[in-house]
Design a protein around this motif. Sequence first.
Motif, PDB file in Angstrom:
ATOM      1  N   PHE A 139      14.434  64.105 -84.329  1.00 29.42           N
ATOM      2  CA  PHE A 139      15.072  62.861 -84.761  1.00 29.42           C
ATOM      3  C   PHE A 139      15.732  62.929 -86.138  1.00 29.42           C
ATOM      4  N   ARG A 140      15.523  63.993 -86.868  1.00 26.23           N
ATOM      5  CA  ARG A 140      15.992  64.033 -88.268  1.00 26.23           C
ATOM      6  C   ARG A 140      17.481  63.730 -88.397  1.00 26.23           C
ATOM      7  N   ASP A 141      18.282  64.293 -87.541  1.00 26.72           N
ATOM      8  CA  ASP A 141      19.728  64.093 -87.657  1.00 26.72           C
ATOM      9  C   ASP A 141      20.167  62.685 -87.235  1.00 26.72           C
ATOM     10  N   GLU A 142      19.259  61.938 -86.638  1.00 22.21           N
ATOM     11  CA  GLU A 142      19.586  60.578 -86.194  1.00 22.21           C
ATOM     12  C   GLU A 142      19.245  59.522 -87.238  1.00 22.21           C
ATOM     13  N   ILE A 143      18.379  59.856 -88.198  1.00 18.97           N
ATOM     14  CA  ILE A 143      17.848  58.878 -89.148  1.00 18.97           C
ATOM     15  C   ILE A 143      18.792  58.701 -90.335  1.00 18.97           C
ATOM     16  N   SER A 144      19.147  57.458 -90.583  1.00 16.99           N
ATOM     17  CA  SER A 144      19.982  57.129 -91.738  1.00 16.99           C
ATOM     18  C   SER A 144      19.135  56.651 -92.914  1.00 16.99           C
ATOM     19  N   GLN A 145      18.159  55.776 -92.635  1.00 13.90           N
ATOM     20  CA  GLN A 145      17.310  55.217 -93.689  1.00 13.90           C
ATOM     21  C   GLN A 145      15.896  54.998 -93.184  1.00 13.90           C
ATOM     22  N   ILE A 146      14.944  55.149 -94.089  1.00 17.93           N
ATOM     23  CA  ILE A 146      13.576  54.678 -93.883  1.00 17.93           C
ATOM     24  C   ILE A 146      13.331  53.636 -94.961  1.00 17.93           C
ATOM     25  N   ILE A 147      13.010  52.445 -94.547  1.00 16.56           N
ATOM     26  CA  ILE A 147      12.972  51.310 -95.462  1.00 16.56           C
ATOM     27  C   ILE A 147      11.544  50.787 -95.606  1.00 16.56           C
ATOM     28  N   VAL A 148      11.078  50.705 -96.859  1.00 15.95           N
ATOM     29  CA  VAL A 148       9.828  50.027 -97.159  1.00 15.95           C
ATOM     30  C   VAL A 148      10.196  48.626 -97.623  1.00 15.95           C
ATOM     31  N   GLU A 149       9.698  47.616 -96.912  1.00 15.67           N
ATOM     32  CA  GLU A 149      10.141  46.244 -97.146  1.00 15.67           C
ATOM     33  C   GLU A 149       8.951  45.356 -97.493  1.00 15.67           C
ATOM     34  N   GLY A 150       9.038  44.697 -98.658  1.00 18.70           N
ATOM     35  CA  GLY A 150       7.981  43.797 -99.092  1.00 18.70           C
ATOM     36  C   GLY A 150       8.294  42.355 -98.745  1.00 18.70           C
ATOM     37  N   HIS A 151       7.261  41.604 -98.338  1.00 16.33           N
ATOM     38  CA  HIS A 151       7.389  40.186 -97.988  1.00 16.33           C
ATOM     39  C   HIS A 151       6.237  39.409 -98.624  1.00 16.33           C
ATOM     40  N   THR A 152       6.492  38.154 -98.955  1.00 19.55           N
ATOM     41  CA  THR A 152       5.456  37.305 -99.554  1.00 19.55           C
ATOM     42  C   THR A 152       5.270  36.030 -98.740  1.00 19.55           C
ATOM     43  N   ASP A 153       4.262  35.238 -99.138  1.00 22.91           N
ATOM     44  CA  ASP A 153       4.133  33.903 -98.557  1.00 22.91           C
ATOM     45  C   ASP A 153       5.019  32.953 -99.359  1.00 22.91           C
ATOM     46  N   THR A 154       4.894  31.666 -99.102  1.00 25.16           N
ATOM     47  CA  THR A 154       5.796  30.692 -99.733  1.00 25.16           C
ATOM     48  C   THR A 154       5.231  30.076-101.009  1.00 25.16           C
ATOM     49  N   ALA A 155       4.079  30.547-101.471  1.00 33.57           N
ATOM     50  CA  ALA A 155       3.523  30.017-102.721  1.00 33.57           C
ATOM     51  C   ALA A 155       4.358  30.528-103.897  1.00 33.57           C
ATOM     52  N   GLY A 156       4.844  29.608-104.732  1.00 36.26           N
ATOM     53  CA  GLY A 156       5.683  29.999-105.853  1.00 36.26           C
ATOM     54  C   GLY A 156       7.156  29.939-105.506  1.00 36.26           C
ATOM     55  N   GLY A 157       7.997  30.166-106.497  1.00 44.14           N
ATOM     56  CA  GLY A 157       9.438  30.067-106.299  1.00 44.14           C
ATOM     57  C   GLY A 157      10.026  31.290-105.615  1.00 44.14           C
ATOM     58  N   TYR A 158      11.260  31.133-105.156  1.00 41.61           N
ATOM     59  CA  TYR A 158      11.922  32.206-104.423  1.00 41.61           C
ATOM     60  C   TYR A 158      12.121  33.436-105.301  1.00 41.61           C
ATOM     61  N   LEU A 159      12.625  33.257-106.523  1.00 46.35           N
ATOM     62  CA  LEU A 159      12.909  34.404-107.384  1.00 46.35           C
ATOM     63  C   LEU A 159      11.633  35.121-107.805  1.00 46.35           C
ATOM     64  N   TYR A 160      10.578  34.348-108.077  1.00 44.42           N
ATOM     65  CA  TYR A 160       9.306  34.979-108.427  1.00 44.42           C
ATOM     66  C   TYR A 160       8.845  35.873-107.268  1.00 44.42           C
ATOM     67  N   ASN A 161       8.911  35.347-106.054  1.00 42.24           N
ATOM     68  CA  ASN A 161       8.477  36.101-104.890  1.00 42.24           C
ATOM     69  C   ASN A 161       9.428  37.242-104.552  1.00 42.24           C
ATOM     70  N   LEU A 162      10.708  37.072-104.872  1.00 43.60           N
ATOM     71  CA  LEU A 162      11.659  38.159-104.655  1.00 43.60           C
ATOM     72  C   LEU A 162      11.294  39.356-105.521  1.00 43.60           C
ATOM     73  N   LYS A 163      11.018  39.079-106.800  1.00 44.86           N
ATOM     74  CA  LYS A 163      10.624  40.176-107.694  1.00 44.86           C
ATOM     75  C   LYS A 163       9.294  40.777-107.262  1.00 44.86           C
ATOM     76  N   LEU A 164       8.345  39.922-106.871  1.00 45.22           N
ATOM     77  CA  LEU A 164       7.038  40.407-106.447  1.00 45.22           C
ATOM     78  C   LEU A 164       7.171  41.299-105.208  1.00 45.22           C
ATOM     79  N   SER A 165       7.977  40.867-104.256  1.00 46.40           N
ATOM     80  CA  SER A 165       8.148  41.657-103.031  1.00 46.40           C
ATOM     81  C   SER A 165       8.867  42.966-103.308  1.00 46.40           C
ATOM     82  N   GLN A 166       9.843  42.938-104.206  1.00 48.46           N
ATOM     83  CA  GLN A 166      10.540  44.172-104.567  1.00 48.46           C
ATOM     84  C   GLN A 166       9.611  45.139-105.294  1.00 48.46           C
ATOM     85  N   ASP A 167       8.821  44.599-106.223  1.00 44.32           N
ATOM     86  CA  ASP A 167       7.876  45.439-106.969  1.00 44.32           C
ATOM     87  C   ASP A 167       6.845  46.068-106.035  1.00 44.32           C
ATOM     88  N   ARG A 168       6.396  45.303-105.041  1.00 44.09           N
ATOM     89  CA  ARG A 168       5.409  45.833-104.095  1.00 44.09           C
ATOM     90  C   ARG A 168       5.997  46.956-103.243  1.00 44.09           C
TER      91      ARG A 168
END
Length: 244
Positions: A139-168
Amino acid sequence: MARGFRNERHMSRAPEGEKESFWVSYTDLMSALLVIFALVLMITIYNTQSAYEEKEAAINEKNQMIEEVIGVKSEIIQELIKAFEDSDLALEVDPQTGAIRFSGGVFFDSNSSQVSAKGRTYLEQFIPQYINILLSDRFRDEISQIIVEGHTDTAGGYLYNLKLSQDRALSVVEQVFQPNFPDFQYKEELKSVITANGRSFSIPILKKDGKIDANKSRRVEFKFRLKDDQLLDQLQGLGERDGN
């Protein structure tokens, strides 16, 4: 009188000959027009048939390409499901996309972006198996990206959680490349395709009653993209337009 009568007969015959000549010419003209019309009709039918055959060939080629891309993706997903179906790790494999989801609390404590001891243990078990499939010779020649994606719950503001999810998400990638992380096959190759993204609370996980499941929404997902994924989107878009 006889001479005059003959002249009169002669004069009366002339228009008859002209009339006959006129009808012969008219018949020839109509015949020629019919031949031209037949030729034009044949050319039109030929061109229409050729255009139809070209369009049909293009559609068949497009469908074949779609089937090939979908086939590769399905094969990867089946390999992932097989590899982790008996795993003790708290993960889920999406049978449609191949995304692997670790539920909340596995990698991080609340409001923290530092990978926990439990999270590191999970990564040490998961990453070698996961990468060994995606970056294998198959599969190596077929793969373009491997993505690690962070997600949060809805407690707190959007930007705070955006930074938190990115940092994670970034912390997970950093942990994998720490010098004291166990070595694994394709570690160097992984650097060319892995990326870390944060999604804040934009894609929450819902309960059956439609309410947000806060614990499941706090999660880390591992995704992959094929080099032909963008092409697949374009081809499917063309297919929808062709269908209209």
